[in-house]
Design a protein around this motif. Sequence first.
Motif, PDB file in Angstrom:
ATOM      1  N   LEU A  69       4.519   9.236   2.680  1.00 24.99           N
ATOM      2  CA  LEU A  69       3.970   8.715   1.427  1.00 24.99           C
ATOM      3  C   LEU A  69       3.178   9.856   0.812  1.00 24.99           C
ATOM      4  CD1 LEU A  69       2.938   5.210   2.768  1.00 24.99           C
ATOM      5  CD2 LEU A  69       4.628   5.629   0.972  1.00 24.99           C
ATOM      6  N   ALA A  70       3.857  10.624  -0.031  1.00 23.05           N
ATOM      7  CA  ALA A  70       3.361  11.946  -0.414  1.00 23.05           C
ATOM      8  C   ALA A  70       2.026  11.912  -1.152  1.00 23.05           C
ATOM      9  CB  ALA A  70       4.416  12.663  -1.265  1.00 23.05           C
ATOM     10  N   LEU A  71       1.821  10.919  -1.999  1.00 27.45           N
ATOM     11  CA  LEU A  71       0.618  10.924  -2.831  1.00 27.45           C
ATOM     12  C   LEU A  71      -0.502  10.040  -2.303  1.00 27.45           C
ATOM     13  CD1 LEU A  71       2.101  11.084  -6.452  1.00 27.45           C
ATOM     14  CD2 LEU A  71       1.256  12.932  -5.003  1.00 27.45           C
TER      15      LEU A  71
ATOM     16  N   SER B 173       0.853  -1.194   0.000  1.00 27.09           N
ATOM     17  CA  SER B 173       0.000   0.000   0.000  1.00 27.09           C
ATOM     18  C   SER B 173       0.879   1.231   0.000  1.00 27.09           C
ATOM     19  CB  SER B 173      -0.923   0.003   1.224  1.00 27.09           C
ATOM     20  OG  SER B 173      -0.152   0.101   2.419  1.00 27.09           O
ATOM     21  N   GLY B 174       0.243   2.391  -0.069  1.00 26.39           N
ATOM     22  CA  GLY B 174       0.990   3.639  -0.075  1.00 26.39           C
ATOM     23  C   GLY B 174       1.463   4.009  -1.464  1.00 26.39           C
ATOM     24  N   PHE B 175       1.780   5.293  -1.600  1.00 24.48           N
ATOM     25  CA  PHE B 175       2.197   5.766  -2.916  1.00 24.48           C
ATOM     26  C   PHE B 175       3.145   6.951  -2.768  1.00 24.48           C
ATOM     27  CE2 PHE B 175       1.404   7.290  -7.333  1.00 24.48           C
ATOM     28  CZ  PHE B 175       1.621   6.082  -7.981  1.00 24.48           C
ATOM     29  N   TYR B 176       4.260   6.891  -3.470  1.00 23.01           N
ATOM     30  CA  TYR B 176       5.298   7.921  -3.552  1.00 23.01           C
ATOM     31  C   TYR B 176       6.057   8.086  -2.230  1.00 23.01           C
ATOM     32  CZ  TYR B 176       7.507  11.700  -6.196  1.00 23.01           C
ATOM     33  OH  TYR B 176       8.390  12.457  -6.916  1.00 23.01           O
ATOM     34  N   PRO B 177       6.872   7.077  -1.867  1.00 23.09           N
ATOM     35  CA  PRO B 177       7.762   7.231  -0.700  1.00 23.09           C
ATOM     36  C   PRO B 177       8.652   8.463  -0.865  1.00 23.09           C
ATOM     37  CG  PRO B 177       7.736   4.962  -1.478  1.00 23.09           C
ATOM     38  CD  PRO B 177       7.030   5.772  -2.517  1.00 23.09           C
TER      39      PRO B 177
ATOM     40  N   VAL C 222      -6.451  25.251  -3.367  1.00 20.57           N
ATOM     41  CA  VAL C 222      -5.859  24.606  -2.186  1.00 20.57           C
ATOM     42  C   VAL C 222      -5.456  23.164  -2.482  1.00 20.57           C
ATOM     43  CG1 VAL C 222      -7.003  26.096  -0.512  1.00 20.57           C
ATOM     44  CG2 VAL C 222      -8.159  24.007  -1.305  1.00 20.57           C
ATOM     45  N   SER C 223      -5.356  22.821  -3.766  1.00 22.41           N
ATOM     46  CA  SER C 223      -4.858  21.503  -4.186  1.00 22.41           C
ATOM     47  C   SER C 223      -5.647  20.356  -3.569  1.00 22.41           C
ATOM     48  CB  SER C 223      -3.373  21.352  -3.829  1.00 22.41           C
ATOM     49  OG  SER C 223      -2.609  22.355  -4.419  1.00 22.41           O
ATOM     50  N   THR C 224      -6.940  20.492  -3.528  1.00 25.06           N
ATOM     51  CA  THR C 224      -7.767  19.408  -3.008  1.00 25.06           C
ATOM     52  C   THR C 224      -7.472  18.121  -3.778  1.00 25.06           C
ATOM     53  OG1 THR C 224      -9.510  20.946  -2.356  1.00 25.06           O
ATOM     54  CG2 THR C 224     -10.123  18.621  -2.591  1.00 25.06           C
ATOM     55  N   GLY C 225      -7.253  17.063  -3.052  1.00 26.80           N
ATOM     56  CA  GLY C 225      -6.913  15.781  -3.669  1.00 26.80           C
ATOM     57  C   GLY C 225      -5.449  15.433  -3.519  1.00 26.80           C
ATOM     58  N   VAL C 226      -4.626  16.424  -3.265  1.00 24.59           N
ATOM     59  CA  VAL C 226      -3.188  16.173  -3.087  1.00 24.59           C
ATOM     60  C   VAL C 226      -2.700  16.949  -1.852  1.00 24.59           C
ATOM     61  CG1 VAL C 226      -0.920  16.146  -4.191  1.00 24.59           C
ATOM     62  CG2 VAL C 226      -2.969  15.969  -5.591  1.00 24.59           C
TER      63      VAL C 226
ATOM     64  N   GLU D 295     -11.708  14.562  -1.570  1.00 20.87           N
ATOM     65  CA  GLU D 295     -10.256  14.429  -1.483  1.00 20.87           C
ATOM     66  C   GLU D 295      -9.872  12.985  -1.147  1.00 20.87           C
ATOM     67  OE1 GLU D 295      -7.213  17.392  -0.137  1.00 20.87           O
ATOM     68  OE2 GLU D 295      -7.507  16.308   1.739  1.00 20.87           O
ATOM     69  N   LYS D 296     -10.582  12.369  -0.242  1.00 22.94           N
ATOM     70  CA  LYS D 296     -10.304  10.982   0.118  1.00 22.94           C
ATOM     71  C   LYS D 296     -10.445  10.077  -1.101  1.00 22.94           C
ATOM     72  CE  LYS D 296     -11.619   7.339   3.372  1.00 22.94           C
ATOM     73  NZ  LYS D 296     -12.487   6.978   4.536  1.00 22.94           N
ATOM     74  N   LEU D 297     -11.505  10.296  -1.872  1.00 23.13           N
ATOM     75  CA  LEU D 297     -11.731   9.484  -3.064  1.00 23.13           C
ATOM     76  C   LEU D 297     -10.628   9.706  -4.088  1.00 23.13           C
ATOM     77  CD1 LEU D 297     -13.562   7.582  -4.684  1.00 23.13           C
ATOM     78  CD2 LEU D 297     -14.802   9.609  -5.500  1.00 23.13           C
ATOM     79  N   THR D 298     -10.226  10.959  -4.272  1.00 20.42           N
ATOM     80  CA  THR D 298      -9.179  11.289  -5.241  1.00 20.42           C
ATOM     81  C   THR D 298      -7.858  10.618  -4.878  1.00 20.42           C
ATOM     82  OG1 THR D 298     -10.217  13.436  -5.680  1.00 20.42           O
ATOM     83  CG2 THR D 298      -7.927  13.176  -6.357  1.00 20.42           C
ATOM     84  N   VAL D 299      -7.505  10.685  -3.604  1.00 27.70           N
ATOM     85  CA  VAL D 299      -6.249  10.079  -3.152  1.00 27.70           C
ATOM     86  C   VAL D 299      -6.287   8.562  -3.355  1.00 27.70           C
ATOM     87  CG1 VAL D 299      -4.810   9.610  -1.132  1.00 27.70           C
ATOM     88  CG2 VAL D 299      -5.669  11.920  -1.547  1.00 27.70           C
ATOM     89  N   LYS D 300      -7.407   7.954  -3.014  1.00 21.41           N
ATOM     90  CA  LYS D 300      -7.515   6.502  -3.163  1.00 21.41           C
ATOM     91  C   LYS D 300      -7.415   6.068  -4.627  1.00 21.41           C
ATOM     92  CE  LYS D 300      -8.068   5.807   1.231  1.00 21.41           C
ATOM     93  NZ  LYS D 300      -6.944   5.234   2.030  1.00 21.41           N
ATOM     94  N   LEU D 301      -7.823   6.941  -5.535  1.00 21.99           N
ATOM     95  CA  LEU D 301      -7.785   6.614  -6.964  1.00 21.99           C
ATOM     96  C   LEU D 301      -6.462   6.988  -7.633  1.00 21.99           C
ATOM     97  CD1 LEU D 301     -11.383   7.697  -8.062  1.00 21.99           C
ATOM     98  CD2 LEU D 301     -10.496   5.359  -7.873  1.00 21.99           C
ATOM     99  N   THR D 302      -5.521   7.551  -6.865  1.00 22.30           N
ATOM    100  CA  THR D 302      -4.258   8.015  -7.449  1.00 22.30           C
ATOM    101  C   THR D 302      -3.529   6.932  -8.247  1.00 22.30           C
ATOM    102  OG1 THR D 302      -3.941   9.768  -5.817  1.00 22.30           O
ATOM    103  CG2 THR D 302      -1.974   8.943  -6.906  1.00 22.30           C
ATOM    104  N   PRO D 303      -3.377   5.704  -7.740  1.00 25.31           N
ATOM    105  CA  PRO D 303      -2.697   4.685  -8.553  1.00 25.31           C
ATOM    106  C   PRO D 303      -3.384   4.440  -9.897  1.00 25.31           C
ATOM    107  CG  PRO D 303      -2.860   3.971  -6.277  1.00 25.31           C
ATOM    108  CD  PRO D 303      -3.715   5.196  -6.403  1.00 25.31           C
TER     109      PRO D 303
END
Length: 607
Positions: free
Chosen positions: A373-375, A354-358, A430-434, A401-409
């Motif tokens: 895990l930045a992204l 799990s996680g994305f972008y160490p 305000v960069s919602t999603g990141v 924002e939660k949905l956007t982050v979960k869909l990042t991969p």
Amino acid sequence: MKPCLAHNVPRAALIAAMTGLLTLAGMNAQALTLKVQTEDGRAASLVMVTQAPQPPARIDDSDNGYPASGKLQQGAFERTRFTDAQGQATLADTRSAFELRLRKPGYQDLKLSSKDLAANPVLTLKAEKDVAALAQQRPSNAWTATLEKAVPDTAIRKEFLLHCGFCHQQGSAFLHRERSAEEWEITIKRMVRYGSRLSSEAQKELPALLEKHWKNIAAHPELVPASTPWREHLAGAQITELPLGDRFSQMHDFLMHSNGFVYIGDNLQDRLYEVNPDTGAYTVYKIPPVAGDQLGGLLAGRLRDFPKHETYQGIHSLAESRKDGHVFITPSYQRRLIEFDPVNKTFKTHEMDSGFYPHTVRIDAQDRVWFTLALSNQVAMFDRATAKFTTYDLPFRSVMEKLTVKLTPFFFKLIGWGLPITNWVKIDHVSTGVPLPYGIDITPDGTVWIARLHTDEIASIDPASGKVTMIPTPLHGPRRLRSDRDGNLWIAMFNESAILRYEPASGKFTTFDMPVLPKGSDTPYALNVDRQRHQVWVTGTNSDSAQCLDIASGTWRFYPLPRKATFTRDVEFGKDGRVFLSSASFPSWHIEDAQPTLIQLQPGSAK
């Protein structure tokens, strides 16, 4: 120069270091003092005198333009000193051929070869009278300061500096040249695909404003203001640069190891450099991809049009275990942690599910490895005793924002297929999603602290309970943070030209403005605290400088660096007081001479 070596330094490294010291002693025996004057015969003080070997060191380039993995190389230092009040500076080794460059604001650069130097040289600087040439001398921050009138909306202007100064300077010669609005629009779209979160509104407004502004500045270069003056303390400073990599490299974060070596990662070429900072000898270790890895890693589409890269891992940040000296590396393009054994020169990967972008990594007193895990809006902890990962979720600002982050991969898979999904999505201010958890550090009491860049917050994690606490910052853009010996946090506020001190005991923030002119024009990317000397060193990322705050007195010192467009991202210290930085512009061809370097700064005594 004192060696920076621990008692457990390998015998080979010790011999190499001692050889370097003997070499330096020999150099001093051949030292040459030159005098610099102005055209009217007055002593020219605070002239930057840079001495570079000619020809440059010959480096093996058999591995696609880079040294073969594991093969020792001998680099050559470029050395910079500043003339004193009498206009004098003593050069180092004069037995081999070298090129000399003299630089001082307001004067023309003077370049000459060692064969043109007399026994006791007296060199004359000519005043620069051309207004356009004077403007070109000034660092990026002087140029970006002119945007104040062109982009009167302060929020949009700071947003531009935050999201468009992420990887390179905005006011360098590459960026302040004239472009049409259409060219700016194309460039901005490419940067958004690379990862910029410039708002959709700013993306629409800025191209025409930038076209008009830089055309006006080209016609009226006198509008570029004067930059930070050079002060007397520079006469005691020395700067050493070691060229590493090439125009396609990105020398990102690095580590001053207890074995006396500096380890620095080439983020774009998946190579780890092991450097002896006393001798300039270094070895490159190519980090092998894991079976199944694709070029570009999990972000395969991001660098699709970058001319040359061998990025499977994306070396980002490094930290040393106090237990066994192993180096832990975050590969931002993968879901894993990389472990390097500096004795056996071997790599080991620890895979995550799990996680994305160490991103940034630190190791606590219990030998647990913590990294952002930045992204995926998380912090991860790798317990070396159990070889297990634990992740800590940071709070989201909204369900969307939660949905956007979960869909990042999934989004990055689409990008990998060639779909410019990031250009299709509307981005707010305000960069919602990141949210972007970025820097991380650990205070002496074991608390883990994080800077979350896009939400203007810092966070703490109690390792015992797992409790996460979010704390708003009074300024925008908290990028990287470090703890001092008292447990207070120092935070680089990237687009505010300031750093903050946060005192956990009282919850108090204190602002320290960067000591640059024009005021408010720098973008401090990172900082570090020299706990022994009770100083904070900050990267002058937009001003080609390093800046030192003495904590006790609250006074600043400003150190200009030899190359223009020196975009610095990290700071480390040697035991003898040396300050280490690296020129980490992306792309590196923005740097003067298109050459990344590992930088050593010996501050000298402050006055």
